[in-house]
Write a protein that holds these residues in place. Structure first.
Motif, short mmCIF file in Angstrom:
data_model
loop_
_atom_site.label_atom_id
_atom_site.label_comp_id
_atom_site.label_asym_id
_atom_site.label_seq_id
_atom_site.Cartn_x
_atom_site.Cartn_y
_atom_site.Cartn_z
N HIS A 59 -2.81 9.18 18.09
CA HIS A 59 -1.65 9.60 17.28
C HIS A 59 -1.92 9.46 15.79
N VAL A 60 -1.17 10.24 15.02
CA VAL A 60 -1.16 10.10 13.56
C VAL A 60 0.16 9.41 13.18
N GLY A 61 0.05 8.30 12.46
CA GLY A 61 1.23 7.54 12.06
C GLY A 61 1.37 7.50 10.55
N ALA A 62 2.49 8.01 10.05
CA ALA A 62 2.72 8.06 8.60
C ALA A 62 3.55 6.86 8.16
N ALA A 63 3.12 6.25 7.06
CA ALA A 63 3.83 5.10 6.49
C ALA A 63 4.82 5.60 5.43
N ILE A 64 6.09 5.31 5.64
CA ILE A 64 7.17 5.85 4.81
C ILE A 64 7.68 4.80 3.83
#
Length: 224
Positions: A59-64
């Motif tokens: 998975h690709v996980g974006a840090a917000i």
């Protein structure tokens, strides 16, 4: 647990502000090779990493609103939507720590509800970063109680950019408070197998680390 099962705990991480194409290519290559669960990256790299990991189950996980959590709810919502449009499979957002310190729990709940709702609507995994180093034990419990009600997929100890990272005590507090309703991710300062193992034993279901390869190597030596 075998090496492949351990690797599935890992959110293989590169969140430094000086990230380049080469850094992210390397991160994705390593994640593919070890069979990590996810790569944790800043939002701007979402499309790039999605392309690198095409055809894999990583998975690709974006840090917000990373790492301060101080961008405001409207900005966090916009960034979350952009990350999902760019292909993010998972969202890790930082709570507004100041609002938690002021005891403004209605704000913390609204923020969590809004971001978790967007993730649910798009079948994206949601993770709420507490940044425990700035919170008292009672504040950690309070945010965890809100999470137990709102039900994001995970609550997470730290960004790794604060004054402290994951502790066994905090993981236990978080896991006990949500009582199986939400999973716990430990992140920040997890650089060896013994620390990783302690976090898993304390109740962590996911480990955020930039030391995945080192941890796996130490695990293999211990279990040779």
């Amino acid at each position: 647990m075998n090496k492949q099962e351990l690797a599935k705990y890992f959110d293989h991480t590169f969140l430094k502000p000086f990230a380049t194409n080469a850094d992210l290519e390397k991160l994705c290559k390593e994640a593919k090779e070890i069979g990590a669960c996810m790569v944790a990256i800043n939002t701007t790299w979402t499309k790039f990493c999605k392309e690198q990991l095409k055809g894999t189950d990583v998975h690709v996980g974006a840090a917000i609103s990373f790492p301060l959590g101080q961008a405001g709810l409207a900005s966090k919502i916009a960034e979350t939507k952009i990350a999902i449009e760019d292909g993010a499979d998972e969202i890790d957002y930082v709570i507004d720590i100041g609002q938690a310190k002021m005891g403004n729990w209605d704000y913390i709940k609204e923020e969590m509800e809004e971001i978790v709702k967007i993730c649910r609507e798009n079948n994206v995994i949601s993770k709420v970063i507490f940044e425990n180093c700035y919170l008292t034990k009672e504040e950690i419990r309070q945010v965890a109680l809100i999470a137990k009600e709102v039900k994001p997929d995970f609550i997470k100890t730290s960004t790794g950019f604060g004054t402290g990272g994951a502790t066994v005590e905090d993981v236990k507090i978080m896991a006990e408070t949500v009582d199986g309703q939400v999973k716990v991710k430990a992140a920040g300062g997890i650089r060896d197998w013994q620390t990783c193992k302690a976090m898993i034993e304390a109740g962590a279901s996911r480990i955020g680390t930039s030391s995945s390869l080192k941890i796996l190597e130490e695990f293999e030596k211990e279990n040779a």
